[in-house]
Write an enzyme that holds these catalytic residues in place. Structure first.
Site, PDB file in Angstrom:
ATOM      1  N   ASP A  67       0.859  -1.188   0.000  1.00  0.00           N
ATOM      2  CA  ASP A  67       0.000   0.000   0.000  1.00  0.00           C
ATOM      3  C   ASP A  67       0.894   1.237   0.000  1.00  0.00           C
ATOM      4  O   ASP A  67       1.768   1.365   0.848  1.00  0.00           O
ATOM      5  CB  ASP A  67      -0.907  -0.014   1.244  1.00  0.00           C
ATOM      6  CG  ASP A  67      -2.010   1.020   1.150  1.00  0.00           C
ATOM      7  OD1 ASP A  67      -2.232   1.568   0.052  1.00  0.00           O
ATOM      8  OD2 ASP A  67      -2.662   1.270   2.183  1.00  0.00           O
TER       9      ASP A  67
ATOM     10  N   HIS B  89      -9.410  -1.920  -8.139  1.00  0.00           N
ATOM     11  CA  HIS B  89      -9.329  -0.768  -7.222  1.00  0.00           C
ATOM     12  C   HIS B  89      -8.637   0.425  -7.876  1.00  0.00           C
ATOM     13  O   HIS B  89      -9.166   1.546  -7.868  1.00  0.00           O
ATOM     14  CB  HIS B  89      -8.611  -1.175  -5.932  1.00  0.00           C
ATOM     15  CG  HIS B  89      -8.410  -0.047  -4.979  1.00  0.00           C
ATOM     16  ND1 HIS B  89      -9.446   0.753  -4.543  1.00  0.00           N
ATOM     17  CD2 HIS B  89      -7.276   0.448  -4.387  1.00  0.00           C
ATOM     18  CE1 HIS B  89      -8.967   1.679  -3.719  1.00  0.00           C
ATOM     19  NE2 HIS B  89      -7.662   1.519  -3.604  1.00  0.00           N
TER      20      HIS B  89
END
Ligand code: HEM
Length: 307
Positions: free
Chosen positions: A145, A214
């Site tokens: 991330d 995403h």
């Protein structure tokens, strides 16, 4: 440009603590200012090794009461996005937000405890989450991330209001996501990568990523074709029973967050929602404004520490 709160841009810290407070009816505002000052003094510590990073954010109502001339344009409360049976981003707007982070969980606790005592009778603790960095900055899905996050110098440009009311401050989004790792881990690697839009091992963007991946949903451009960027500081949190991502990001306006959420939660009009939302769901959602140091000092002054 007025100085942003340094804690917003302090990177590389492994231990995080998130606190959301709701003012009690009729709370004395001077007492609330005093409580925030006490929390800031605790964060400064008595020695440099005791210092802990503290970012303070205010909800729209409280900021308008404490610093009416410093409310940035377009600051509004978080409202729910999406509708059943699709994914829904729930709204749990509160008044006061503390993000505490550093190398020392013991000091994070001291600060959380100080906040609890200082705000007793003035504000109730609505939510408290302890977060930590997992492996090499991975979300609990196993994906890195932060790959496309702007470098910190760039982030200081794009995530800080440049001028006008609120200059030097940043808009903040917080959402606590609960993951369904049993469902996500049941997918093979290729299917997982299609959900995110990047490779799992080394976070390389897929050449033919699905439209509902995403990153396909959150890569958006402005009218001039420039990518709209935000500065993300999310970390994992939780127990072996309930866990996920504590999503935290900063921007110089709420427009970027609103637009990304609309595309993630099927509210942008193209009939799609973010496939990742089939494996995780938010149980909180709030917007805050973290004013620059000068405004924060006016709201809740704190004596400088003498080293
Ligand atoms: C459970 C919730 C979420 C998870 C697990 C998650 C995870 C990820 C991962 C693994 C990446 C790819 C690596 C990277 O560039 O960091 C990413 C990128 C990104 N995410 Fe999320 N994310 C979540 C929620 C959100 C939300 C709520 C937003 C916006 C409101 C958002 C905005 C972004 C953006 C802007 C990127 C970079 C896209 C690019 O330019 O490549 N994410 N996220």
């Amino acid at each position: 440009m007025p100085q942003p709160q340094p804690a917003v841009f302090a990177e590389g810290t492994p231990s995080h603590w998130f606190l959301h407070y709701r003012l009690v009816d009729g709370a004395d505002l001077d007492a609330v200012r005093g409580a925030v000052s006490a929390v800031r003094a605790e964060a400064a510590g008595t020695t440099p090794t005791d210092a802990v990073n503290l970012a303070v954010g205010f909800g729209p109502d409280l900021l308008a009461r404490l610093a009416p001339d410093d409310v940035p344009e377009g600051f509004h409360p978080f409202t729910a996005v999406g509708s059943e049976p699709g994914p829904v981003a729930v709204a749990t707007q509160e008044d006061l937000f503390f993000w505490v982070h550093g190398n020392r969980p013991d000091r994070n606790f001291d600060l959380a405890h100080t906040a609890r005592r200082a705000l007793d009778g003035r504000a109730t603790l609505a939510r408290e989450t302890v977060g930590w960095v997992w492996h090499d900055n991975r979300d609990l899905t196993g994906f890195i991330d932060g790959t496309a996050n702007p470098p910190v110098e760039e982030a200081r440009e794009l995530a800080v209001v440049a001028d006008g009311p609120g200059a030097g401050g940043s808009f903040v989004i917080t959402q606590r996501y609960v993951h369904d790792l049993d469902a996500f881990d049941a997918l093979d690697t290729e299917a997982q990568e299609a959900v995110i839009g990047r490779s799992r091992a080394d976070s390389v963007e897929l050449e033919d990523k699905p439209a509902d991946a995403h990153i396909s949903r959150v890569e958006i451009e402005d009218d001039d074709g420039e990518e709209i960027e935000i500065y993300r500081r999310s970390v994992p949190y939780g127990t072996s029973e309930e866990h996920g991502l504590y999503f935290l990001a900063f921007s110089d306006g709420l427009g970027a967050f609103d637009a990304m959420l609309a595309r993630m939660y099927g509210a942008s009009g193209d009939g799609l929602h973010d496939r990742l939302m089939d494996f995780t769901h938010p149980v909180s959602g709030a917007y805050y404004f973290a004013p620059g140091v000068e405004v924060l000092n006016r709201i809740a002054p704190t004596p400088d520490r003498e080293d």
